[in-house]
Scaffold this motif. Structure first.
Motif, mmCIF file in Angstrom:
data_model
loop_
_atom_site.group_PDB
_atom_site.id
_atom_site.type_symbol
_atom_site.label_atom_id
_atom_site.label_comp_id
_atom_site.label_asym_id
_atom_site.label_seq_id
_atom_site.Cartn_x
_atom_site.Cartn_y
_atom_site.Cartn_z
ATOM 1 N N ARG A 1 24.274 32.382 62.989
ATOM 2 C CA ARG A 1 23.758 31.266 62.188
ATOM 3 C C ARG A 1 22.240 31.329 62.133
ATOM 4 O O ARG A 1 21.535 30.339 62.375
ATOM 5 C CB ARG A 1 24.228 29.923 62.733
ATOM 6 C CG ARG A 1 25.720 29.745 62.632
ATOM 7 C CD ARG A 1 26.144 28.379 63.096
ATOM 8 N NE ARG A 1 27.589 28.282 63.082
ATOM 9 C CZ ARG A 1 28.291 27.520 63.886
ATOM 10 N NH1 ARG A 1 27.697 26.769 64.780
ATOM 11 N NH2 ARG A 1 29.603 27.479 63.801
ATOM 12 N N ALA A 2 21.761 32.515 61.831
ATOM 13 C CA ALA A 2 20.322 32.766 61.791
ATOM 14 C C ALA A 2 20.036 33.861 60.781
ATOM 15 O O ALA A 2 20.932 34.626 60.415
ATOM 16 C CB ALA A 2 19.839 33.207 63.174
ATOM 17 N N GLY A 3 18.785 33.915 60.371
ATOM 18 C CA GLY A 3 18.371 34.987 59.488
ATOM 19 C C GLY A 3 18.391 36.320 60.209
ATOM 20 O O GLY A 3 18.106 36.402 61.408
ATOM 21 N N VAL A 4 18.772 37.344 59.499
ATOM 22 C CA VAL A 4 18.840 38.688 60.063
ATOM 23 C C VAL A 4 18.078 39.626 59.148
ATOM 24 O O VAL A 4 18.261 39.606 57.931
ATOM 25 C CB VAL A 4 20.310 39.164 60.202
ATOM 26 C CG1 VAL A 4 20.380 40.619 60.633
ATOM 27 C CG2 VAL A 4 21.061 38.282 61.179
ATOM 28 N N HIS A 5 17.215 40.419 59.744
ATOM 29 C CA HIS A 5 16.452 41.404 58.985
ATOM 30 C C HIS A 5 17.007 42.791 59.327
ATOM 31 O O HIS A 5 17.139 43.134 60.493
ATOM 32 C CB HIS A 5 14.966 41.310 59.363
ATOM 33 C CG HIS A 5 14.095 42.221 58.594
ATOM 34 N ND1 HIS A 5 13.808 42.038 57.260
ATOM 35 C CD2 HIS A 5 13.443 43.343 58.964
ATOM 36 C CE1 HIS A 5 13.009 43.004 56.849
ATOM 37 N NE2 HIS A 5 12.781 43.806 57.861
ATOM 38 N N PHE B 1 11.950 36.072 62.015
ATOM 39 C CA PHE B 1 10.958 35.130 62.527
ATOM 40 C C PHE B 1 9.604 35.565 62.015
ATOM 41 O O PHE B 1 9.429 36.683 61.552
ATOM 42 C CB PHE B 1 10.971 35.049 64.062
ATOM 43 C CG PHE B 1 10.709 36.360 64.749
ATOM 44 C CD1 PHE B 1 9.424 36.774 65.077
ATOM 45 C CD2 PHE B 1 11.772 37.197 65.086
ATOM 46 C CE1 PHE B 1 9.200 37.990 65.713
ATOM 47 C CE2 PHE B 1 11.558 38.411 65.727
ATOM 48 C CZ PHE B 1 10.265 38.808 66.033
ATOM 49 N N GLU B 2 8.647 34.660 62.086
ATOM 50 C CA GLU B 2 7.301 34.972 61.622
ATOM 51 C C GLU B 2 6.596 35.772 62.707
ATOM 52 O O GLU B 2 6.551 35.360 63.868
ATOM 53 C CB GLU B 2 6.531 33.683 61.335
ATOM 54 C CG GLU B 2 5.216 33.940 60.661
ATOM 55 C CD GLU B 2 4.543 32.650 60.235
ATOM 56 O OE1 GLU B 2 3.316 32.587 60.360
ATOM 57 O OE2 GLU B 2 5.238 31.723 59.796
ATOM 58 N N THR B 3 6.064 36.924 62.333
ATOM 59 C CA THR B 3 5.413 37.786 63.316
ATOM 60 C C THR B 3 3.996 37.309 63.594
ATOM 61 O O THR B 3 3.386 36.589 62.799
ATOM 62 C CB THR B 3 5.356 39.248 62.824
ATOM 63 O OG1 THR B 3 4.533 39.301 61.659
ATOM 64 C CG2 THR B 3 6.748 39.766 62.519
ATOM 65 N N ALA B 4 3.452 37.738 64.711
ATOM 66 C CA ALA B 4 2.075 37.388 65.078
ATOM 67 C C ALA B 4 1.100 37.932 64.037
ATOM 68 O O ALA B 4 0.116 37.286 63.703
ATOM 69 C CB ALA B 4 1.753 37.945 66.469
ATOM 70 N N GLN B 5 1.376 39.124 63.499
ATOM 71 C CA GLN B 5 0.488 39.708 62.500
ATOM 72 C C GLN B 5 0.477 38.857 61.225
ATOM 73 O O GLN B 5 -0.561 38.708 60.598
ATOM 74 C CB GLN B 5 0.911 41.144 62.156
ATOM 75 C CG GLN B 5 0.664 42.147 63.261
ATOM 76 C CD GLN B 5 1.689 42.034 64.393
ATOM 77 O OE1 GLN B 5 2.758 41.473 64.240
ATOM 78 N NE2 GLN B 5 1.323 42.547 65.558
ATOM 79 N N ALA B 6 1.614 38.291 60.847
ATOM 80 C CA ALA B 6 1.686 37.477 59.637
ATOM 81 C C ALA B 6 0.892 36.184 59.798
ATOM 82 O O ALA B 6 0.296 35.687 58.845
ATOM 83 C CB ALA B 6 3.143 37.154 59.295
#
Length: 187
Positions: free
Chosen positions: A159-163, A179-184
């Motif tokens: 029940r989560a986004g998958v890349h 998830f949002e990466t630190a670089q983003a």
């Protein structure tokens, strides 16, 4: 069938060999002690996993991955036809996860029936032949690992986004939680 728990802390400083010898109790009488044959089988189990050099070391003095291999050797000392491993890489670092998963795949290749649970779809994709996805007691998918471990099924499972990242070297995809990466966030 032999069982390997997620991880087992030992209050006592048993040696690796003593821990593996405990797997022989299924073949002993009520008050019998392990004999030479049991010791030889225990040493063979340690050798089979490439950890015979740990035989005299306390399980408190080895890494988490080595301790997990000792538990697997204890299961092998039972001389089972099948082994069930409950999250065998839980709480292990990256290197020790690889160490344990390589050992599991080798055992399966040698003909031992291996069933393991994992929360890491990449481990299943690379080490299993078949997969069963379950959520809250319901089967979401079952079959050949390549057909079952795929992005849509993982989205439903977690029940989560998958890349999905394509692995050019091995030909198998790699799945990451979105998830949002630190670089983003630094942009």
């Amino acid at each position: 069938m032999a069982y390997v728990p997620q991880g087992q802390a030992s209050t006592f400083g048993f040696t690796a060999l003593e821990m593996v010898l405990m797997g022989r109790t299924a073949h002993l009488g009520l008050i019998a002690r392990p004999g030479a044959k049991d010791r030889a089988i225990a040493l063979q189990a340690l050798e089979r996993l490439g950890i015979a050099h740990l035989a005299a070391r306390s399980v408190h003095e080895v890494s988490g991955g080595e301790r997990q291999l000792v538990l697997i050797a204890r299961a092998l000392a039972q001389q089972p036809q099948a082994v069930l491993l409950d999250e065998p890489t839980a709480s292990l670092d990256f290197g020790n996860q690889g160490l344990v998963m390589r050992a599991i795949r080798t055992l399966a290749r040698e003909g031992l029936a291996v069933l393991f649970t994992t929360h890491d779809p990449n481990q299943a994709l690379r080490c299993a032949d078949r997969a069963l996805l379950m959520r809250e007691g319901q089967v979401l998918g079952e079959g050949a690992v390549g057909a079952v471990i795929e992005a849509e099924g993982l989205r439903a499972l977690y029940r989560a986004g998958v890349h999905q990242v394509d692995d050019a070297g091995g030909g198998l995809p790699v799945f990451l939680p979105e998830f949002e990466t630190a670089q983003a966030t630094k942009r």
